[in-house]
Design a protein around this motif. Sequence first.
Motif, PDB file in Angstrom:
ATOM      1  N   ASP A 383      -5.773  -9.307 -10.245  1.00  0.00           N
ATOM      2  CA  ASP A 383      -5.959  -9.152  -8.954  1.00  0.00           C
ATOM      3  C   ASP A 383      -6.017  -7.696  -8.820  1.00  0.00           C
ATOM      4  O   ASP A 383      -5.380  -6.753  -9.470  1.00  0.00           O
ATOM      5  N   ALA A 385      -6.260  -3.963  -5.737  1.00  0.00           N
ATOM      6  CA  ALA A 385      -6.095  -3.547  -4.633  1.00  0.00           C
ATOM      7  C   ALA A 385      -6.441  -2.211  -4.475  1.00  0.00           C
ATOM      8  O   ALA A 385      -5.921  -1.239  -5.496  1.00  0.00           O
ATOM      9  N   THR A 386      -7.193  -1.450  -3.487  1.00  0.00           N
ATOM     10  CA  THR A 386      -7.528  -0.055  -3.571  1.00  0.00           C
ATOM     11  C   THR A 386      -6.724   0.524  -2.602  1.00  0.00           C
ATOM     12  O   THR A 386      -7.226   1.784  -2.558  1.00  0.00           O
ATOM     13  N   ASP A 387      -5.767   0.100  -2.010  1.00  0.00           N
ATOM     14  CA  ASP A 387      -5.029   0.945  -1.109  1.00  0.00           C
ATOM     15  C   ASP A 387      -3.538   0.018  -1.035  1.00  0.00           C
ATOM     16  O   ASP A 387      -3.465  -1.009  -1.350  1.00  0.00           O
ATOM     17  N   THR A 389      -1.559  -0.807   1.437  1.00  0.00           N
ATOM     18  CA  THR A 389      -1.535  -1.860   2.467  1.00  0.00           C
ATOM     19  C   THR A 389      -1.865  -3.193   1.760  1.00  0.00           C
ATOM     20  O   THR A 389      -1.135  -4.115   1.958  1.00  0.00           O
ATOM     21  N   SER A 390      -3.060  -3.362   1.437  1.00  0.00           N
ATOM     22  CA  SER A 390      -3.598  -4.699   0.862  1.00  0.00           C
ATOM     23  C   SER A 390      -2.717  -5.078  -0.386  1.00  0.00           C
ATOM     24  O   SER A 390      -2.466  -6.097  -0.736  1.00  0.00           O
ATOM     25  N   ALA A 391      -2.064  -4.033  -1.177  1.00  0.00           N
ATOM     26  CA  ALA A 391      -1.284  -4.324  -2.152  1.00  0.00           C
ATOM     27  C   ALA A 391      -0.026  -4.991  -1.742  1.00  0.00           C
ATOM     28  O   ALA A 391       0.325  -6.029  -2.416  1.00  0.00           O
ATOM     29  N   ARG A 392       0.670  -4.434  -0.684  1.00  0.00           N
ATOM     30  CA  ARG A 392       1.954  -5.047  -0.168  1.00  0.00           C
ATOM     31  C   ARG A 392       1.585  -6.638   0.373  1.00  0.00           C
ATOM     32  O   ARG A 392       2.214  -7.628  -0.017  1.00  0.00           O
ATOM     33  N   GLN A 393       0.318  -6.810   0.954  1.00  0.00           N
ATOM     34  CA  GLN A 393       0.010  -8.085   1.469  1.00  0.00           C
ATOM     35  C   GLN A 393      -0.100  -9.132   0.264  1.00  0.00           C
ATOM     36  O   GLN A 393       0.207 -10.316   0.200  1.00  0.00           O
ATOM     37  N   GLN A 394      -0.829  -8.744  -0.737  1.00  0.00           N
ATOM     38  CA  GLN A 394      -0.650  -9.508  -1.915  1.00  0.00           C
ATOM     39  C   GLN A 394       0.552  -9.854  -2.873  1.00  0.00           C
ATOM     40  O   GLN A 394       0.626 -10.874  -3.279  1.00  0.00           O
ATOM     41  N   THR A 397       2.085 -12.676  -0.932  1.00  0.00           N
ATOM     42  CA  THR A 397       1.692 -14.130  -1.283  1.00  0.00           C
ATOM     43  C   THR A 397       1.727 -14.742  -2.529  1.00  0.00           C
ATOM     44  O   THR A 397       1.820 -15.855  -2.761  1.00  0.00           O
TER      45      THR A 397
END
Length: 616
Positions: A383, A385-387, A389-394, A397
């Motif tokens: 998986d 993530a380029t930032d 914020t999206s890394a935290r969301q992943q 989950t």
Amino acid sequence: MKLLIIDDDRETTSALRAVLTTQQLTLDIAPDAQTALALLQTVPYDLIVLDVMLPDADGISLCRRIRQQQQTIPILLLTAKDAVGDRVAGLEAGADDYLTKPYDSAELLARIRALLRRGQTPIIETLTWGALQVDPQACKVTYQGNPIKLTPKEYKLLELFLRYPHRIFDRKALLDYVWSMDECPGEEAVTTQIRGLRRKLEAAGLPNDPIETLYGLGYRLRAWQPQTHSQEPLDAGQQEAIAAIGQMWQEFQGRLQEQLSLLEEASSNLANQTLTPAQQQQAQYIAHRLIGSLSAYGQPEAAILARHIEQGFAAPQSAIAPQLTTLLQQLRQATTQSPFADAPASSTASQPPLTHRILAIAPDPTLLQSLQTEAPSWGYHLDTATDLTSARQQLLTHSPDAIILDLDFPDAQNTGLTFLTQIKRLGSTPVLILTQQNGLSNSPSKTLRDRITVARLGADAYLQKFASPSDIWRVVNRLLHRFDPVTARLLIVDDDPDLLTRLQTQLQRWGFQVTGLSDPSQFWSVLQTTRPDLLLLDVSMPEYSGIDLCRVVRCDAHWYALPILFLSAHADADTLHEALSVGADDYVLKPITEADLIQRILKRLGRISALEEVPA
């Protein structure tokens, strides 16, 4: 096919090697009965060619002894004795055939192939994997009728995989089957040959790689599945087979849950430091059995988890209890669903089983794409993530098995460091840090301080971003298996049988693969057969001392760098100086303290591991 030639005549063995290697047969040569018996205990052979006249025994007596050990390997007696009485004696001793010297090469090959056909590993007329065909008689490989040129080692590997399509071979097994004893390659030779074989098969037009990599276990032939672009229903026979295996899986669930409960109880006792030796042994046995059971039911990911659990209980320490708990949770999750529940109606070739889920966080899409390209070949699902914020969301989950974190975000370096701190507060997920070539700072004087900062925040590994994707995945693989107990091979040479037995028992509890040798005259053949990662030598032994053996090792072009520890009751300065001067890495005084010996062994093995595994 691997043959053992037992003959002390160099001219004869040289001629046999010249004839048989042209037929892609691998040979080991044993000049006497003792060496032959030692090899037969450790290496699987398909056929024995045995001379009747040997320096330490007669071949007929040796043949009889092999049969008394319940060895069923075909035996061809090759001798200058042509009397009827000798033939009768040889056949009654258990030989399968008898050929007299001088012999015709064509007749010898015919007899060998006849014995192999009648033996446990019959020669099949043609081995196939789809349109890929191997003709063992002619030693030819074709794809869709077009020939493929392979090196002898590549051919032997391919033939072995096709001959045993359901077997998993680790690197040591492949070395034993494909390389002869006098070649003495390292395990990296297996990787090199398989890589070359894959490239040639791909260049020949094979749409899929026939060799499946099971990381942590070894290699096997991938199940061949025809290419299809339509959803064709399974025929009645296939549906019946899947239903039968699915029923067996359901029946296995009760035993599986009971076994998992016992493993969890042992893990809990380990954490509380109340694990008894009997519970430890039971946990190892259960995990070992699960490896085979889960592999048989098409659960390679779960089988690998079981293997790590087995190794964790091999050297139980309370510090690894949290990792065992995590592994058991992952194993329960991996076995909650039948491997056939979501089986599609049609089959297509697939990548190797994805055994771990990795999250890569980096602002550079090119870097992430290069990692994504190689991830399936390592058995990883990636998986990205380029930032942050999206890394935290992943992370909210799903929980990855490892994280690759680039610290060089455009806003501020401390952002990456803050995120690293947050990751480590959530759990013990291993984190590999990537940063610019010159370290976290452009100032050389700050590089060490910056690295220490990252280490204190809990980073598990550090790489500069010029490292290749393969280097990055190699470090990730090391992080995922860093809690594995030691599985190095040790060879102990000591003429004291009581000490030898005690050392073997102690070291095997730590997960080492230990070979003990009380007769130093057999040292060289056993060294080449077992290929140890470290030697433990007694100083004073009859006929050949440990000093002599150390000199021999240090003079050899292949073995000169092998770590050597001396075990000695001599505390005088002269003996210590002599041992170090001939190349000893360490000197351990008897009586030997287990904790001290383990620490010294790990120190020497750790030095090799660091040099081999960490990219420059």
